[in-house]
Write a protein that holds these residues in place. Sequence first.
Motif, mmCIF file in Angstrom:
data_model
loop_
_atom_site.group_PDB
_atom_site.id
_atom_site.type_symbol
_atom_site.label_atom_id
_atom_site.label_comp_id
_atom_site.label_asym_id
_atom_site.label_seq_id
_atom_site.Cartn_x
_atom_site.Cartn_y
_atom_site.Cartn_z
ATOM 1 N N VAL A 79 -3.604 -4.588 0.103
ATOM 2 C CA VAL A 79 -4.594 -3.981 1.001
ATOM 3 C C VAL A 79 -5.490 -3.028 0.224
ATOM 4 O O VAL A 79 -5.005 -2.214 -0.578
ATOM 5 C CB VAL A 79 -3.890 -3.239 2.156
ATOM 6 C CG1 VAL A 79 -4.917 -2.589 3.072
ATOM 7 C CG2 VAL A 79 -3.009 -4.207 2.946
ATOM 8 N N ILE A 80 -6.785 -3.123 0.474
ATOM 9 C CA ILE A 80 -7.773 -2.307 -0.239
ATOM 10 C C ILE A 80 -8.296 -1.219 0.694
ATOM 11 O O ILE A 80 -8.776 -1.512 1.795
ATOM 12 C CB ILE A 80 -8.952 -3.169 -0.726
ATOM 13 C CG1 ILE A 80 -8.438 -4.406 -1.459
ATOM 14 C CG2 ILE A 80 -9.879 -2.360 -1.629
ATOM 15 C CD1 ILE A 80 -9.464 -5.522 -1.549
ATOM 16 N N VAL A 81 -8.210 0.040 0.265
ATOM 17 C CA VAL A 81 -8.710 1.165 1.042
ATOM 18 C C VAL A 81 -9.746 1.926 0.223
ATOM 19 O O VAL A 81 -9.885 1.710 -0.975
ATOM 20 C CB VAL A 81 -7.564 2.106 1.470
ATOM 21 C CG1 VAL A 81 -6.578 1.377 2.368
ATOM 22 C CG2 VAL A 81 -6.847 2.691 0.257
ATOM 23 N N LYS A 82 -10.437 2.816 0.881
ATOM 24 C CA LYS A 82 -11.471 3.610 0.195
ATOM 25 C C LYS A 82 -10.938 4.980 -0.225
ATOM 26 O O LYS A 82 -11.347 5.537 -1.250
ATOM 27 C CB LYS A 82 -12.685 3.789 1.124
ATOM 28 C CG LYS A 82 -13.857 4.545 0.531
ATOM 29 C CD LYS A 82 -15.008 4.621 1.527
ATOM 30 C CE LYS A 82 -16.177 5.437 0.985
ATOM 31 N NZ LYS A 82 -16.854 4.773 -0.135
ATOM 32 N N ASP A 83 -10.005 5.512 0.564
ATOM 33 C CA ASP A 83 -9.489 6.868 0.348
ATOM 34 C C ASP A 83 -7.974 6.806 0.175
ATOM 35 O O ASP A 83 -7.278 6.187 0.985
ATOM 36 C CB ASP A 83 -9.864 7.739 1.547
ATOM 37 C CG ASP A 83 -9.468 9.194 1.393
ATOM 38 O OD1 ASP A 83 -8.746 9.531 0.419
ATOM 39 O OD2 ASP A 83 -9.856 9.998 2.250
ATOM 40 N N PRO A 87 -4.302 6.704 6.188
ATOM 41 C CA PRO A 87 -2.971 6.433 6.751
ATOM 42 C C PRO A 87 -2.505 4.990 6.545
ATOM 43 O O PRO A 87 -1.309 4.703 6.603
ATOM 44 C CB PRO A 87 -3.151 6.743 8.240
ATOM 45 C CG PRO A 87 -4.305 7.689 8.301
ATOM 46 C CD PRO A 87 -5.210 7.282 7.193
ATOM 47 N N THR A 88 -3.450 4.098 6.297
ATOM 48 C CA THR A 88 -3.099 2.700 6.047
ATOM 49 C C THR A 88 -2.147 2.569 4.863
ATOM 50 O O THR A 88 -1.288 1.680 4.842
ATOM 51 C CB THR A 88 -4.373 1.872 5.783
ATOM 52 O OG1 THR A 88 -5.235 1.955 6.914
ATOM 53 C CG2 THR A 88 -4.042 0.419 5.518
ATOM 54 N N VAL A 89 -2.291 3.460 3.886
ATOM 55 C CA VAL A 89 -1.453 3.392 2.678
ATOM 56 C C VAL A 89 0.024 3.446 3.042
ATOM 57 O O VAL A 89 0.833 2.633 2.564
ATOM 58 C CB VAL A 89 -1.813 4.533 1.701
ATOM 59 C CG1 VAL A 89 -0.855 4.534 0.506
ATOM 60 C CG2 VAL A 89 -3.264 4.413 1.236
ATOM 61 N N GLU A 90 0.409 4.369 3.893
ATOM 62 C CA GLU A 90 1.819 4.510 4.288
ATOM 63 C C GLU A 90 2.272 3.341 5.150
ATOM 64 O O GLU A 90 3.420 2.894 5.052
ATOM 65 C CB GLU A 90 2.030 5.837 5.028
ATOM 66 C CG GLU A 90 1.869 7.069 4.151
ATOM 67 C CD GLU A 90 2.844 7.060 2.968
ATOM 68 O OE1 GLU A 90 4.022 6.681 3.173
ATOM 69 O OE2 GLU A 90 2.418 7.404 1.849
#
Length: 423
Positions: A79-83, A87-90
């Motif tokens: 999954v690719i996030v910007k920051d 919360p997506t990271v967890e």
Amino acid sequence: MIRGFLIAYIVIASVAALLYLPKLVTFRYAFKKPPRKKVTARRKISLVVAARNESKTIPPLLDSVLKQNYDKNYFTLNVIVKDENDPTVELVKAIGGKTFVVPDQTCKGDALDGYFKAIGQDASEYDAFVIVDADAVLSYDYVTRLNEALEYDSDIFITRKYNRNLYGGKNTRTVFSDCAALLWPILDDLGNSWRTQRNVPLNLCGQGMMIRRGVVEKIGGWPYRSLTEDYELRLDSFVKGFKSMYYPYAVIHTEEATSRNEDYYRRLRWLTGYAQCDKKYRAQIKAQAKERGKPTMGELDYLYGYYPIVLFALITVFTMLAGALLTAMYAVRLNPLWTRALWLLVALPFGIMYVLLELYSLLAYLSCKRMFDPLSKREKIAMMLFNPIYLLEFCPIYVRAAFYARKGIAPAWRQTDRVDYDE
């Protein structure tokens, strides 16, 4: 004058119909089930999700990933996030997935390229990469079917798209989202089914699109930065010779906009992206066909396939405008011919166009009828009656999009209003 305009309309519309006849013949492929091959190996597959600020949207997707019946040792969620504080990271970590932070992303292309650059040589670990949006939900056998598709020698695969809105209850769908869902069988079943059979580059969609590792290596990551990076890959396939395939046995559930404004903005961005890509690739594709001396079927489909539709649309609009002008002129003069002008030059061309689009919509519906089972009879009728108008709205949207592309204007990315599901 009425007779002259009417004769001109009938002649030119008939020519357009004759030119479109070969396309009508291809619709038969929509009702033929493509073959399936016996699986000979399990491949390693990467599910790639661009998920900027999607922590409230992504949980159903994560849950569907956990429910996959494919061997968990043979696919990975990336999954690719910007920051890094998203919360997506967890959420992704909790189910054993990986996250990649791409802080300077301004579009989906940036996010995807950042991911491929981050994994570098580790890309050789995977046989294929599947691009999935954060608002999607995977069928339980989705990755299994993707592995099945890899038995074919194509480079790029697109999968069947069902409308997630349809399965969430009446509060999650509107006539706009229903008509948007009908676009998928129009594009895939009526369009990409025959392209697959005739080895013509497909109209690609980044939602549920799988690409082999060799494609990523050849293009050097993800170099596409238009608003429709998937369509840009399609046009680049003409140049680089990538072979694509529609594999309807793998099903992904997508989310469509429920409001008219949100749906309009989505289509404006898509069509602006299409216009951007056409501006970039059309001359190159035309030049390579000229150099070869004879265009391929795919090049003919891309370069000239829409000409009959444009011709029919132009003569219809011209006739209706002329009819409206004559109607007004006769009405002001109290000439009874105003009713004849209204019926023959305004109502008749519009009626013919509406009926043809209605038949087109019906074919699309029948090619993927199962997807619309959750709709009530009333909702189905409303969708079918409104869809010709929905399709006609693409004309003014494209005119605006072409202007944007010509002037270098790109409708800004904005956070999509998400549907609240009770799943």
